[in-house]
Design a protein around this motif. Structure first.
Motif, PDB file in Angstrom:
ATOM      1  N   GLU A   1       0.384   3.807  -6.849  1.00 50.94           N
ATOM      2  CA  GLU A   1      -0.594   2.877  -7.420  1.00 50.94           C
ATOM      3  C   GLU A   1      -0.118   2.273  -8.738  1.00 50.94           C
ATOM      4  N   ALA A   2       0.536   3.072  -9.559  1.00 47.85           N
ATOM      5  CA  ALA A   2       1.023   2.559 -10.843  1.00 47.85           C
ATOM      6  C   ALA A   2       2.076   1.481 -10.636  1.00 47.85           C
TER       7      ALA A   2
ATOM      8  N   SER B   1       0.804  -1.226   0.000  1.00 44.69           N
ATOM      9  CA  SER B   1       0.000   0.000   0.000  1.00 44.69           C
ATOM     10  C   SER B   1       0.837   1.276   0.000  1.00 44.69           C
TER      11      SER B   1
ATOM     12  N   TYR C   1       6.848 -11.477  -4.974  1.00 41.32           N
ATOM     13  CA  TYR C   1       5.754 -10.831  -4.242  1.00 41.32           C
ATOM     14  C   TYR C   1       4.718 -11.864  -3.804  1.00 41.32           C
ATOM     15  N   HIS C   2       4.371 -12.760  -4.701  1.00 38.98           N
ATOM     16  CA  HIS C   2       3.374 -13.783  -4.361  1.00 38.98           C
ATOM     17  C   HIS C   2       3.929 -14.769  -3.333  1.00 38.98           C
TER      18      HIS C   2
ATOM     19  N   TYR D   1      -0.586 -18.776  -9.180  1.00 37.17           N
ATOM     20  CA  TYR D   1       0.337 -17.999 -10.024  1.00 37.17           C
ATOM     21  C   TYR D   1       1.718 -18.652 -10.040  1.00 37.17           C
TER      22      TYR D   1
ATOM     23  N   ARG E   1       2.790  -6.634  -8.340  1.00 34.33           N
ATOM     24  CA  ARG E   1       1.918  -7.812  -8.327  1.00 34.33           C
ATOM     25  C   ARG E   1       2.291  -8.836  -9.395  1.00 34.33           C
ATOM     26  N   LEU E   2       3.055  -8.441 -10.385  1.00 37.71           N
ATOM     27  CA  LEU E   2       3.500  -9.372 -11.415  1.00 37.71           C
ATOM     28  C   LEU E   2       4.754 -10.135 -11.002  1.00 37.71           C
TER      29      LEU E   2
ATOM     30  N   GLN F   1       2.249  -0.498  -8.009  1.00 38.55           N
ATOM     31  CA  GLN F   1       1.657  -1.665  -7.362  1.00 38.55           C
ATOM     32  C   GLN F   1       1.322  -2.757  -8.372  1.00 38.55           C
ATOM     33  N   TRP F   2       0.865  -2.369  -9.553  1.00 39.72           N
ATOM     34  CA  TRP F   2       0.538  -3.358 -10.576  1.00 39.72           C
ATOM     35  C   TRP F   2       1.785  -4.100 -11.035  1.00 39.72           C
ATOM     36  N   LEU F   3       2.902  -3.393 -11.115  1.00 42.75           N
ATOM     37  CA  LEU F   3       4.153  -4.036 -11.501  1.00 42.75           C
ATOM     38  C   LEU F   3       4.610  -5.009 -10.420  1.00 42.75           C
TER      39      LEU F   3
ATOM     40  N   SER G   1      -2.148 -16.503  -5.296  1.00 38.74           N
ATOM     41  CA  SER G   1      -0.685 -16.437  -5.360  1.00 38.74           C
ATOM     42  C   SER G   1      -0.088 -17.817  -5.599  1.00 38.74           C
TER      43      SER G   1
END
Length: 256
Positions: free
Chosen positions: A198-199, A194, A210-211, A234, A205-206, A201-203, A231
């Protein structure tokens, strides 16, 4: 022998080769432990508590420890399926000899990945004991931490091996470092997702790590939710994709 699970002999070869170098297994968890002490505990004296993305308030060291556990699994997987695999593929010609037998590229890929899981699992188990002794394990869900570490290792091992088949010199490993180091630092490892823009955060999550961090953090802190299954799926998908790609590339390099 055709159709027999010859990957077990690839695995056995690695076990025999490392039986006199067992001390190398101690190296993979050292870096995460140092990070845990220097950042998790050192910086934790200033930060003290942190709120996870799921709303839990925990000590900073307890927040960082699961991420270091995930990093231990990653380190073990990357060590064997990149550097060691590249040497055996390009210089020692180990796999050329193996493919003169009924062994198939699939057997090579599976055997090497399983060996990397043994190594990564050992790293993770040692680190888990350190975290347990230091009081950073806060839930009985943590009994699943080692199986989760093996899943993390499988994803990195398979994808790392696939990437390594495209490398032609040791200089190409700079690309591995270029990917792994930022991933280690920015996979919500030291700060909740958090706090990132925000932009970005999407990166994040890939990123596979992170997972892995999300799964280990949920298990060690008892913060279990449905997102952990996403996760896990993924990481399992990456493991399957990497295994398919690595065995296909080995076949192209050595059988054509």
């Amino acid at each position: 022998m055709v159709g027999y699970a010859l990957w077990r002999f690839v695995l056995l070869r690695d076990v025999v080769a490392f039986r006199r170098m067992w001390w190398l297994f101690l190296s993979g968890f050292v870096e995460p432990v140092f990070y845990l002490f220097s950042i998790g505990i050192g910086l934790g004296a200033l930060v003290q508590t942190v709120t996870t993305d799921q709303g839990m308030v925990v000590s900073y060291a307890a927040f960082v420890a699961p991420a270091m556990l995930a990093a231990s699994a990653m380190n073990g997987a990357i060590a064997d399926t990149t550097y060691n695999f590249f040497f055996k593929l390009r210089f020692a010609k180990t796999y050329d000899t193996m493919l003169a037998t009924p062994a198939r590229p699939w057997d090579i890929a599976v055997g090497e990945i399983l060996w990397s899981l043994i190594r990564g699992g050992t790293y993770s188990a040692i680190f888990f004991l350190v975290a347990l002794v230091m009081g950073f394990v806060e839930s009985w869900w943590a009994v699943l931490a080692i199986p989760a570490a093996l899943l993390i290792g499988a994803a990195f091992a398979a994808m790392g091996m696939w990437a390594t088949t495209y490398m032609t010199s040791w200089k190409d490993f700079e690309f591995i470092n270029l990917v792994i180091q930022p991933m280690f630092l920015f996979s919500a490892t030291f700060f909740p997702l958090s706090v990132y823009p925000e932009a970005l955060q999407w990166l994040v999550r890939l990123m596979p790590l992170y997972h892995g961090v999300e799964i280990q953090r949920g298990l060690l802190l008892g913060d279990v939710h449905w997102g952990l299954l996403v996760s896990a799926a993924y990481l399992a998908g990456l493991a399957g994709l990497g295994l398919w790609g690595a065995s296909r590339r080995i076949s192209q390099l050595l059988l054509t």
